[in-house]
Design an enzyme around this catalytic site. Structure first.
Site, PDB file in Angstrom:
ATOM      1  CG  ASP A  39       9.413   5.341   3.156  1.00 40.89           C
ATOM      2  OD1 ASP A  39       8.791   4.584   2.383  1.00 40.89           O
ATOM      3  OD2 ASP A  39       9.872   4.970   4.241  1.00 40.89           O
ATOM      4  CG  ASP A  40       5.290   4.354   1.508  1.00 42.17           C
ATOM      5  OD1 ASP A  40       6.149   3.619   0.996  1.00 42.17           O
ATOM      6  OD2 ASP A  40       4.533   3.984   2.422  1.00 42.17           O
ATOM      7  CB  CYS A  78      10.290  -0.576   2.382  1.00 39.96           C
ATOM      8  SG  CYS A  78      11.701   0.123   3.183  1.00 39.96           S
ATOM      9  NE  ARG A  82      13.472   2.120   1.875  1.00 44.41           N
ATOM     10  CZ  ARG A  82      13.446   3.404   2.227  1.00 44.41           C
ATOM     11  NH1 ARG A  82      14.560   3.989   2.659  1.00 44.41           N
ATOM     12  NH2 ARG A  82      12.336   4.097   2.175  1.00 44.41           N
ATOM     13  CE  LYS A 131      11.772   2.265   5.431  1.00 47.56           C
ATOM     14  NZ  LYS A 131      10.403   2.409   4.918  1.00 47.56           N
ATOM     15  CG  HIS A 133      13.135  -1.649   6.215  1.00 43.22           C
ATOM     16  ND1 HIS A 133      11.832  -1.278   5.994  1.00 43.22           N
ATOM     17  CD2 HIS A 133      13.067  -2.858   6.833  1.00 43.22           C
ATOM     18  CE1 HIS A 133      11.011  -2.210   6.450  1.00 43.22           C
ATOM     19  NE2 HIS A 133      11.745  -3.183   6.969  1.00 43.22           N
ATOM     20  CB  SER A 156       8.978   1.474   8.178  1.00 43.68           C
ATOM     21  OG  SER A 156       9.361   1.082   6.884  1.00 43.68           O
ATOM     22  CG  HIS A 257       6.321   4.871   5.701  1.00 42.04           C
ATOM     23  ND1 HIS A 257       5.554   4.472   6.778  1.00 42.04           N
ATOM     24  CD2 HIS A 257       6.684   3.736   5.066  1.00 42.04           C
ATOM     25  CE1 HIS A 257       5.470   3.156   6.777  1.00 42.04           C
ATOM     26  NE2 HIS A 257       6.148   2.688   5.746  1.00 42.04           N
ATOM     27  CG  ASP A 306      10.335   3.604  -0.778  1.00 43.12           C
ATOM     28  OD1 ASP A 306       9.403   4.376  -1.088  1.00 43.12           O
ATOM     29  OD2 ASP A 306      10.323   2.927   0.274  1.00 43.12           O
ATOM     30  CG  ASN A 307       7.448   1.656  -2.161  1.00 44.40           C
ATOM     31  OD1 ASN A 307       8.318   1.074  -1.499  1.00 44.40           O
ATOM     32  ND2 ASN A 307       6.476   2.364  -1.574  1.00 44.40           N
ATOM     33  CE  LYS A 337       5.212   0.242   0.734  1.00 53.18           C
ATOM     34  NZ  LYS A 337       5.553   0.993   1.932  1.00 53.18           N
TER      35      LYS A 337
END
Length: 547
Positions: A39-40, A78, A82, A131, A133, A156, A257, A306-307, A337
Site C-alpha cells: 500500500d502506497d 486505493c 484494487r 485491506k 476497500h 485504510s 500506508h 497499489d499506487n 498520489k
C-alpha cells in the site's frame, strides 16, 4: 517378426486410459497464486530499484525472479487500483473511480466479475488477507465477491482510530492535524490553490478487524497486524494444501500506508519508515519460504503496489526514486498520489516462479496491475468473463521471458487531481507520455497546484526524460511526428470505452453502514474472542448506528 498393429478398439481403450491418467495430473498442475499488494509503496522502496533502500528479502525475490521496471498501477489511489486488479478493467469501465468511505453503502459493482470468482469456479481455494476497500456493506464484502476466506480491515487503517500496545480505554485518541494531504479516506479536497489543514485519522469510530463476516477486534492493534496477517496466510496456505486444491491468496498489506506503526519489537537504528519497510520485507520473505515449502515451481508469487506514496513521504529519500521532476514540482504537483505523473502510478513489481519465470532478469516491458487478472486466468486454464472488454493483457509470454513487449498503449485515469475522477487524462504510447490535464493535487508543502488543460497535449519522451522535466516543444519535429499517433490512440481508447458494457458504482453513504461491534462503547470497541461480533450489515444488513 514384428509386433502386430493394435486394433482401432485397442487404440481407443489405450487412449481413454492415458487420458484418465493424465487428467488428474493436469488438475494437480494448476499453479498456486500469491498476489502481494503493498500500500502506497514507492518505486524506490525496493533496494533492487534504488540502492539506498535496504530490502534484502525483496531483493532476493528479484534475484531469483524477474523485476519489472516499467510496471504501473491502474490508478493513483486505493479503491480504483484494487478494483482494477480484481477485474482487469479500468475504473471508467468497472465503475470504481474514487475511494469508498467508512459509511459507503456500495462498493465494486456486483455485476463485475472478480478474479477470485473466476478462479474459484476453476477449482481454487480463494483467500483475501489485509485491506479490502472495495465495499464492506451487504454483498460487497469479500466473502460475497469470490473469496472463501477473509481476514483483514475493510478500508485504510487511517480511516478509524487504532490501538497502540497498552491503550485500551475509550474514547479514541485525538487526531493530529498537518498541513499536508494524508490517507485514503473520502474526506474531500480543495480545488483552489492554497494550503489546507487536514486530519490524519478518523476519531469517531474505531477501525475494525474482520475474520470473514465477524469483527474480531475493534480497534485494530496496528503494532501486531503484520504478524496476524502472516499467521492467517500460513493457515490459509496449509488448509488449501491439506485439501489438495490449488489456491489463490490475495495479500493486501498495510505497509507503507500512513500512519506507520513501528513493528514489535522495534528495529533499532532504522527510524519508523525504515523499520516499517523492514517489517514488510521480512513478511514477504516469509511468504516466499511458505511458497517454496510447497515445492519449488508450484506457486507463482507476484509482488507489486497499489499506487505511489502520499505527499508526506515524498520528502523522504528514495521513496519515488527518480520519478519527481522539476516540471511538476514547479506547478504544485510534487505529491505523487492521485496524480498521473510517473511517481503516482509507476510501482515496483516482481514475479517469482521457479523453473517458469527466469531468474535475474529485468524486463522493460510496459505492464500494468490490470494484467494480473487475464494472466492468472490464462495460467489457471480458465476463461475470461464474457460480454465486457478488458484493459489488461495476458502477459505470460513476458513472464516466461519469451517476449519483452507489453502494452502498446496504456491509459492513466485521473484519481482525484484536476479533472473528473476516473476520466483518462494521460496516455502512454511507447516511450511517449501525453497529458491532457495536470495539476489539482496536493503538494508536499500542503499547497494545491493549479488545474491546467492541455490542448494539444503536453508530451514527454520518457526514454530520455524519466523525471518528466521538459515537455517536448510543440513546434519541434519530434512532437509533430508523434502527435498524430497519440491523438489516434486517445480517440480509439475513448471510443472503445464508450462501446463497452460499463458499470456504475454506488457511492452513497449512510452512518448505519459503518462496521461496529458494540454500539454501547464509544468508538465501537471490543477485543478478542469475547468481543467478537458478527457484522449485521453483511448478512442481515440491519441498519445500526455506530457512534
Amino acid at each position: 517378426m514384428g509386433t502386430p498393429p493394435l486394433s482401432p478398439w485397442a487404440v481407443l481403450v489405450l487412449t481413454l486410459v492415458l487420458v484418465g491418467l493424465w487428467a488428474p495430473c493436469v488438475v494437480s498442475r494448476q499453479p498456486n497464486f500469491i498476489v502481494i499488494l503493498a500500500d502506497d509503496v514507492g518505486w524506490g522502496d525496493l533496494g533492487a530499484n534504488w540502492a539506498e533502500t535496504e530490502t534484502p528479502h525483496l531483493d532476493r525475490l528479484a534475484a531469483e525472479g524477474t523485476r519489472f521496471v516499467d510496471f504501473h498501477s491502474a490508478a493513483s489511489t486505493c479503491s480504483p487500483s484494487r478494483a482494477s486488479l480484481l477485474t482487469g478493467r479500468l475504473g471508467v469501465r468497472n465503475g470504481v473511480t474514487h475511494n469508498f468511505a467508512i459509511s459507503s453503502l456500495g462498493g465494486l459493482p456486483l455485476n463485475e466479475t472478480t478474479l477470485a470468482e473466476v478462479l474459484r469456479e476453476a477449482g481454487y481455494s480463494t483467500g483475501a488477507i489485509g485491506k479490502w476497500h472495495l465495499g464492506h456493506h451487504g454483498h460487497h464484502h469479500p466473502n460475497s465477491r469470490g473469496f472463501d476466506f477473509y481476514f483483514g480491515i475493510p478500508y485504510s487503517h487511517d480511516m478509524g482510530c487504532t490501538d497502540t500496545p497498552g491503550y485500551d480505554l475509550p474514547p479514541c485518541p485525538p487526531c493530529p492535524r498537518h498541513s499536508t494531504a494524508a490517507g485514503d479516506g473520502a474526506r474531500g479536497s480543495s480545488a483552489a490553490t492554497g494550503r489546507v489543514a487536514r486530519k490524519d485519522c478518523y476519531t469517531e469510530v474505531a477501525l475494525p478487524l474482520f475474520e470473514n463476516v465477524t469483527i474480531v477486534q475493534q480497534p485494530v492493534e496496528l503494532g501486531s497486524l503484520a504478524r496476524r496477517y502472516l499467521e492467517e496466510a500460513e493457515r490459509f496456505i496449509q488448509r488449501a494444501s491439506d485439501r489438495g486444491r490449488p489456491f489463490f491468496l490475495y495479500l493486501a498489506l498495510a505497509h507503507m500506508h500512513v500512519p506507520l506503526a513501528p513493528p514489535l519489537p522495534p528495529a533499532p537504528g532504522r527510524g519508523i519508515y525504515g523499520a516499517s519497510l523492514g517489517e514488510m520485507d521480512a513478511l514477504v520473505g516469509r511468504i516466499k519460504e511458505l511458497a517454496d515449502s510447497l515445492g519449488k515451481g508450484s506457486t507463482l508469487l507476484w509482488f507489486t503496489g497499489d499506487n505511489g506514496p502520499w505527499a508526506q513521504k515524498c520528502e523522504l529519500a528514495g521513496r519515488l526514486g527518480p520519478f519527481v521532476g522539476a516540471w511538476q514540482r514547479q506547478r504544485g504537483g510534487s505529491s505523487a498520489k492521485q496524480t498521473t505523473w510517473e511517481g503516482g502510478h509507476r510501482v515496483p513489481a516482481l514475479v517469482y516462479w521457479p523453473s517458469r519465470v527466469p531468474a535475474r532478469r529485468t524486463s522493460h516491458a510496459l505492464l500494468s496491475i490490470l494484467d494480473i487478472f487475464p494472466t492468472l486466468v490464462a495460467l489457471a486454464g480458465a476463461a475470461l468473463p464474457p460480454n465486457r472488454r478488458f484493459d489488461g493483457l495476458d502477459v505470460s509470454p513476458v513472464l516466461f521471458g519469451w517476449s519483452d513487449v507489453g502494452h502498446k498503449v496504456l491509459l492513466h485515469p485521473n484519481s482525484g487531481a484536476a479533472g473528473k475522477v476516473g476520466e483518462i487524462e494521460a496516455l502512454r504510447l511507447a516511450q511517449y507520455k501525453a497529458f491532457y490535464t495536470t495539476g489539482g493535487a496536493m503538494a508536499c508543502d500542503g499547497s494545491t497546484g493549479p488545474a491546467q488543460r492541455h490542448q494539444p497535449p503536453l508530451v514527454f519522451n520518457l526514454a530520455r526524460d524519466i523525471q518528466e522535466q521538459e515537455p517536448l516543444d510543440v513546434a519541434s519535429r519530434e512532437y509533430q511526428a508523434v502527435l498524430p499517433a497519440i491523438s489516434r490512440a486517445y480517440a480509439q481508447a475513448l471510443q472503445d470505452i464508450a462501446a463497452d458494457n460499463v458499470s456504475v458504482a454506488d457511492y452513497s453513504q449512510d452512518p448505519a453502514a459503518i462496521p461496529c461491534c458494540d454500539v454501547q462503547h464509544v468508538g465501537c470497541r471490543c477485543h478478542g474472542a469475547q468481543g467478537a461480533t458478527r457484522d449485521p450489515h453483511v448478512e442481515r444488513r440491519t441498519p445500526r448506528l455506530c457512534l
